[in-house]
Motif scaffolding. Structure first.
Motif, short mmCIF file in Angstrom:
data_model
loop_
_atom_site.label_atom_id
_atom_site.label_comp_id
_atom_site.label_asym_id
_atom_site.label_seq_id
_atom_site.Cartn_x
_atom_site.Cartn_y
_atom_site.Cartn_z
N SER A 22 0.84 -1.21 0.00
CA SER A 22 0.00 0.00 0.00
C SER A 22 0.87 1.25 0.00
O SER A 22 0.61 2.22 -0.72
CB SER A 22 -0.89 0.03 1.25
OG SER A 22 -1.80 -1.02 1.22
N ARG A 97 -8.01 1.82 -8.66
CA ARG A 97 -8.96 2.64 -7.91
C ARG A 97 -8.34 3.99 -7.54
O ARG A 97 -8.99 5.03 -7.67
CB ARG A 97 -9.46 1.88 -6.68
CG ARG A 97 -10.26 0.62 -7.09
CD ARG A 97 -11.24 0.20 -6.02
NE ARG A 97 -12.03 -0.96 -6.42
CZ ARG A 97 -11.86 -2.20 -5.95
NH1 ARG A 97 -10.92 -2.46 -5.05
NH2 ARG A 97 -12.64 -3.18 -6.36
N ARG A 125 -17.89 1.35 -6.83
CA ARG A 125 -17.59 1.95 -5.52
C ARG A 125 -16.71 3.20 -5.65
O ARG A 125 -16.76 4.06 -4.78
CB ARG A 125 -16.97 0.91 -4.58
CG ARG A 125 -15.81 0.18 -5.20
CD ARG A 125 -15.19 -0.85 -4.26
NE ARG A 125 -16.10 -1.89 -3.88
CZ ARG A 125 -15.92 -2.69 -2.83
NH1 ARG A 125 -14.86 -2.55 -2.06
NH2 ARG A 125 -16.79 -3.61 -2.54
N ALA A 164 -16.09 -0.11 4.35
CA ALA A 164 -14.76 0.33 4.80
C ALA A 164 -13.78 -0.04 3.69
O ALA A 164 -13.50 -1.22 3.48
CB ALA A 164 -14.38 -0.37 6.09
N SER A 165 -13.30 0.95 2.95
CA SER A 165 -12.35 0.67 1.88
C SER A 165 -11.36 1.82 1.76
O SER A 165 -11.73 2.95 1.42
CB SER A 165 -13.07 0.47 0.54
OG SER A 165 -12.14 0.60 -0.52
N GLN A 167 -9.14 2.01 -0.48
CA GLN A 167 -8.95 2.34 -1.90
C GLN A 167 -9.98 3.38 -2.33
O GLN A 167 -9.65 4.34 -3.03
CB GLN A 167 -9.07 1.07 -2.75
CG GLN A 167 -7.91 0.11 -2.50
CD GLN A 167 -8.01 -1.19 -3.26
OE1 GLN A 167 -9.04 -1.48 -3.88
NE2 GLN A 167 -6.98 -1.99 -3.20
N ARG A 192 -7.37 1.53 6.46
CA ARG A 192 -5.96 1.95 6.57
C ARG A 192 -5.80 3.42 6.17
O ARG A 192 -6.44 3.87 5.22
CB ARG A 192 -5.06 1.02 5.76
CG ARG A 192 -5.30 1.03 4.29
CD ARG A 192 -4.55 -0.10 3.58
NE ARG A 192 -5.10 -1.39 3.95
CZ ARG A 192 -4.55 -2.56 3.65
NH1 ARG A 192 -3.43 -2.61 2.98
NH2 ARG A 192 -5.12 -3.69 4.01
N ASP A 313 -6.62 -8.44 4.56
CA ASP A 313 -5.76 -9.23 3.66
C ASP A 313 -5.12 -10.42 4.36
O ASP A 313 -4.53 -11.29 3.71
CB ASP A 313 -4.66 -8.33 3.08
CG ASP A 313 -5.22 -7.28 2.12
OD1 ASP A 313 -6.34 -7.47 1.63
OD2 ASP A 313 -4.53 -6.27 1.88
N GLU A 336 -16.33 -8.47 2.22
CA GLU A 336 -15.36 -7.85 1.30
C GLU A 336 -14.35 -8.89 0.76
O GLU A 336 -13.76 -8.69 -0.30
CB GLU A 336 -14.60 -6.74 2.02
CG GLU A 336 -15.34 -5.42 2.05
CD GLU A 336 -15.50 -4.81 0.65
OE1 GLU A 336 -14.49 -4.47 0.03
OE2 GLU A 336 -16.65 -4.70 0.18
N LYS A 340 -11.96 -9.63 -3.54
CA LYS A 340 -10.50 -9.44 -3.61
C LYS A 340 -9.98 -10.10 -4.90
O LYS A 340 -10.76 -10.40 -5.79
CB LYS A 340 -9.84 -10.02 -2.36
CG LYS A 340 -10.24 -9.29 -1.08
CD LYS A 340 -9.76 -7.86 -1.10
CE LYS A 340 -10.22 -7.09 0.12
NZ LYS A 340 -9.92 -5.66 0.02
#
Ligand code: S3P
Length: 424
Positions: A22, A97, A125, A164-165, A167, A192, A313, A336, A340
């Motif tokens: 990330s 994204r 999204r 909750a994302s 990205q 994050r 993850d 979610e 992936k």
């Protein structure tokens, strides 16, 4: 490539794992939008982050990849130029994204596409909030890549995150750098926050007040030097290996331990695992530490609610730990996982199932009986790097040999995974 892995005991040693995926993506993206050079050490040379480099090169940014550094010669917020061809994001959801937020605000058009897995990952999204900001994004494929983005003038929005994302949040924050007004994002469940930390480090004005995130306009971002910490998502495979393989003791050095990412440590500790964080320190605004694990007797637990995005993850390899625990482990609120690189609820249940154990799939997670005995078998990665590595860890405690087919997809996030495993 197929990989054969057999059962092991006594994994011992001190290891270093590659840079955080990330953070590596973001360093290249934000460095490209900043004025001046950004020197990145510890950059993850996985396929996903190399896709980000290749996209920004096509957008006119000079990027040098040397033996020990990546140097991004940023051209400022208005410095990107029209790409001459389709931007290929490969397998990388983070690339497609986040870059959508940037490309929505340019004065040129661009086309984004990726591999077969990317073409099945939901893009509505990001299309929905970016369109509210004034973006013009066409999807020939009803909400899936390829995407054609017509650069537009953007305005600030107030937006409540439906999932909750990080990205999606990051795509909006990147668009907000170009939008008129102050953008507000309500984030009921935290994801994050590397974008907020790093953009501020580069000179942005982003604040988070109890889940209400505001981004106010700034004139420019400025190039910075960055040290990327090791990826806790990669460390997780060796954390679980160190806990479940008999007579093991592993120290993993220089791991990012940003609190929005440490759900796996909390979960494994709650199961009674010996997981200790040593030498806590800060680098580039991010918390870093060394992680020590020892073989432990694990007890079942329930994962649900806010911890899920903090370890999303890591749930595939967490499932391997749960198979060795005493009692029944429940994973809830984790739908979610279905969107992936593969549907990880289905792929993990199917592949571990081939090793003789039962994992019950539920709508939003899985139910995992503990104390199950694994048998070596032939399993398939589904071209999903984290499924391949989770199966490799399961193979360490299975009776006999396990063959993982299409095992080289680990190159997406952890090119030297098998070498480190063998050296232990
Ligand atoms: C990422 C966010 C997470 C994570 C992915 C990387 C990021 O995805 O699963 O591997 O770098 O922002 P979501 O934003 O879809 O939760």
């Amino acid at each position: 490539m197929d990989k054969i892995i057999n059962s092991k005991t006594g994994l011992k040693g001190t290891i270093k794992i590659p840079g955080d995926k990330s953070i590596s993506h973001r360093a290249v993206m934000f460095g490209s939008l900043a004025k001046g050079d950004t020197e990145i050490t510890g950059f993850l040379r996985g396929d996903d982050c190399m896709s980000t480099i290749s996209c920004f090169k096509k957008l006119g940014i000079d990027i040098d990849v040397t033996d020990d550094k990546v140097i991004v010669h940023g051209k400022g917020l208005k410095g990107l130029s029209a790409p001459k061809e389709t931007l290929d994001v490969g397998n990388s959801g983070t690339t497609i994204r986040l870059i959508s937020g940037i490309l929505s605000a340019q004065n040129f058009d661009s086309v984004l596409n990726g591999d077969a897995s990317i073409q099945k990952r939901p893009m509505k999204r990001v299309i929905t909030p970016l369109s509210l900001m004034g973006a013009s994004i066409e999807s020939t494929n009803d909400g899936y890549a390829p995407l054609t983005i017509h650069g537009s003038r953007l305005k600030a929005i107030e937006y409540t995150m439906p999932v909750a994302s990080a990205q999606v949040k990051s795509a909006i924050l990147l668009a907000s750098l170009f939008a008129e007004g102050t953008t507000v994002i309500n984030e009921p469940v935290a994801s994050r926050d590397h974008t907020e930390i790093m953009l501020n480090y580069f000179g942005a004005d982003i604040k988070n007040n109890k889940g209400v995130i505001t981004s106010s306009p700034v004139d420019e971002l400025y190039g910075r030097n960055l040290e990327v910490p090791g990826d806790i998502s990669s460390a997780a495979f060796f954390m679980v290996a160190g806990l479940v393989v008999p007579d093991s003791h592993i120290i993993i050095e220089n791991v990012g331990i940003n609190p929005t990412r440490t759900g796996i440590i909390d979960a494994l500790q709650a199961m009674g695992g010996y997981v200790k964080v040593l030498n806590e320190r800060k680098s580039g605004g991010e918390l870093v530490g060394d992680i020590e694990v020892k073989t432990s007797h694990l007890k079942a637990t329930t994962l649900e609610g806010n911890i899920i995005p903090r370890m999303i993850d890591e749930i595939p390899v967490f499932a391997v730990a749960a198979l060795c625990a005493e009692g029944t482990t429940y994973v809830k609120d984790a739908s979610e996982l279905k969107v992936k690189e593969s549907n990880r609820i289905a792929t993990m249940s199917t592949e571990l199932g081939k090793m003789g154990v039962t994992i019950t799939e539920t709508d939003d997670g899985m139910i995992i009986e503990g104390n199950q005995k694994l048998k070596g078998s032939t399993v398939y990665s589904h071209l999903d790097h984290r499924v391949a590595m989770s199966c490799a860890i399961a193979a360490l405690i299975a009776e006999g040999n396990t063959a993982i087919t299409d095992a080289d997809c680990v190159g997406i996030s952890f090119p030297d995974f098998y070498d480190i495993l063998e050296n232990l």
